[in-house]
Design a protein around this motif. Structure first.
Motif, mmCIF file in Angstrom:
data_model
loop_
_atom_site.group_PDB
_atom_site.id
_atom_site.type_symbol
_atom_site.label_atom_id
_atom_site.label_comp_id
_atom_site.label_asym_id
_atom_site.label_seq_id
_atom_site.Cartn_x
_atom_site.Cartn_y
_atom_site.Cartn_z
ATOM 1 N N GLY A 118 0.813 -1.209 0.000
ATOM 2 C CA GLY A 118 0.000 0.000 0.000
ATOM 3 C C GLY A 118 0.848 1.261 0.000
ATOM 4 N N GLN A 119 1.928 1.237 0.793
ATOM 5 C CA GLN A 119 2.835 2.379 0.829
ATOM 6 C C GLN A 119 3.470 2.602 -0.543
ATOM 7 N N ASP A 129 0.928 4.057 -3.038
ATOM 8 C CA ASP A 129 0.668 5.485 -2.875
ATOM 9 C C ASP A 129 1.832 6.339 -3.381
ATOM 10 N N PHE A 174 2.080 6.046 8.364
ATOM 11 C CA PHE A 174 1.915 4.600 8.265
ATOM 12 C C PHE A 174 1.811 3.953 9.639
ATOM 13 N N VAL A 182 -1.698 4.255 10.761
ATOM 14 C CA VAL A 182 -2.540 3.342 9.989
ATOM 15 C C VAL A 182 -2.366 1.915 10.497
ATOM 16 N N TRP A 227 -5.973 6.931 3.034
ATOM 17 C CA TRP A 227 -5.097 5.900 3.595
ATOM 18 C C TRP A 227 -5.683 4.494 3.458
ATOM 19 N N ARG A 243 -3.153 1.772 2.338
ATOM 20 C CA ARG A 243 -2.277 1.347 3.432
ATOM 21 C C ARG A 243 -3.028 0.485 4.443
ATOM 22 N N SER A 300 -3.307 -2.869 3.025
ATOM 23 C CA SER A 300 -2.024 -3.576 3.064
ATOM 24 C C SER A 300 -1.744 -4.109 4.459
#
Length: 414
Positions: free
Chosen positions: A80-81, A84, A223, A226, A356, A359, A362
């Motif tokens: 996910g990071q 993005d 992160f 999250v 988000w 993330r 993920s």
């Protein structure tokens, strides 16, 4: 398309399945290839360990699933990071590049360590490529059809797992465990890579469009926050994460233990292939219905009841000794998983802000796919000490308890 001055214009970005169906359909096809990469292993790889490399320890046989699960979980965590920052398409292509060597390594493996290494690469492939197909579909359709989008994605992936498990079982019964059954993986890897490079378009503009209709967050969310929100601070996200972990814990157990369990009662590789195909195929097909149902009925009931149905199927497998009962049990496990799988991803998407969401998904997929490693290792240790049936029954009990946790904690969005 061009303006009167001849300058090209960008097509208008719109949300919805009908508005984005060509890209959506392409991603469905690509995820079928992603699923097929796992399907080549579901029937034959545990048997390769037991019959070709003569590994007596169940824990050692399932070690390839441990390597797969740990690496896939970590790949999910960063996917996910990366999506993005780099864009969804680049991460999808990267996932396929890691998957390309896998079938060749399994075909030529001179030792079990090669199989373990191949599954580490397969874990990266699955963690990056499958994550991106899910995230991109959710991006394309917008908030009203998330369950449908996830259901179609998982339908394609797990139907391919099931069909490939069946075909590899048949090929193995006719031509041996290697190399013929693994040739399918070469085709999947090449086609998936080429389509991802040449035909897929990124979906970050769709995310920006959806985010523009949401209230702005007071400050950017990092992160770490999250991760903590998804792991334990938000009750819905925690309930989804624990259910996802246990769901894949029992899947990891079945991947490694079921072929050995069935073979211990004299079942041939072709019939083992049928049983290993019925479960993911049922799971895959029924998600066409359960995904949209979660949009209409809500997520919680399908998640809790789905975990309980899986537990019944697992107990039936452990307690019976006939192919016909095992077939019924496989259908039940597939039905329960179909109820759970798209509902969980949709529930995480509901609870996360679009800024988000990738993330959060993920992190959820990190916990979910860590279940592969935990389930395979736990089941292997129990099987070596108490027997294969005891390992299956223990995982059934844990699956039932997970459903209780989801029923107690999860709340439907208002």
């Amino acid at each position: 398309m061009a303006t009167k001055s001849g300058a090209p214009t960008t097509p208008a970005i719109r949300l919805g399945l009908a508005e984005n169906w060509p890209q959506f359909a392409l991603l469905v096809l690509i995820n079928a290839f992603v699923g097929g990469m796992v399907g080549i292993e579901r029937t034959v790889v545990p048997l390769i360990g037991a019959e070709e490399f003569h590994i007596a320890s169940t824990t050692l046989v399932v070690s390839f699933i441990v390597s797969f699960g740990v690496v896939k979980a970590l790949a999910n965590l960063v996917s996910g990071q990366l999506a993005d920052h780099w864009g969804r398409k680049r991460v999808l292509v990267l996932g396929w590049l890691f998957g390309l060597p896998v079938p060749f390594m399994i075909i030529s493996a001179p030792s079990w360590e090669w199989i373990i290494a191949a599954n580490a690469l397969l874990g990266i492939n699955q963690g990056l490529a499958w994550s991106m197909t899910v995230i991109m579909k959710v991006d394309l359709v917008g908030p009203r059809s998330r369950g449908l989008a996830v259901g179609l994605n998982e339908f394609a992936g797990y139907l391919a797992v099931g069909l490939t498990a069946f075909v590899t079982g048949y090929l193995a019964s006719e031509h041996g465990l290697r190399p013929a059954p693994i040739y399918l993986g070469i085709g999947y890897a090449v086609l998936g890579t080429l389509l991802s490079i040449l035909a897929v378009r990124d979906t970050r503009d769709h995310v920006r469009l959806e985010a523009s209709s949401h209230p702005e967050q007071p400050s950017p969310i990092g992160f770490r926050e999250v991760f903590t929100l998804t792991s334990f601070r938000d009750r819905n996200l925690f309930a989804a994460s624990q259910a996802g972990l246990v769901n894949n814990l029992n899947d990891g157990m079945s991947w490694g233990i079921f072929p050995l369990f069935f073979a211990s009662f004299g079942l041939g590789v072709e019939r083992i292939g049928i049983l290993k195909a019925v479960y993911p195929a049922t799971w895959g097909i029924l998600q066409i219905a359960t995904g949209p149902l979660s949009d209409r009925w809500g997520r919680k009931g399908l998640i809790a009841c789905g975990m309980w149905v899986q537990a019944v199927g697992l107990l039936l497998t452990a307690w019976t000794r006939q192919f016909e009962w095992w077939l019924v049990a496989s259908l039940l496990i597939g039905l329960g998983t179909a109820m759970v799988y798209p509902s969980l991803i949709a529930a995480v998407s509901d609870a996360a802000h679009p800024a988000w969401r990738a993330r959060a998904l993920s992190v959820y997929r990190f916990w979910r796919d860590l279940g592969y490693a935990i389930g395979a290792l736990m089941a292997g240790l129990i099987a070596d000490r108490f027997g294969l049936a005891a390992a299956i029954a223990a995982v059934a009990a844990l699956t039932f308890l997970s459903g209780v946790v989801a029923a107690a904690l999860m709340r439907e969005p208002s």
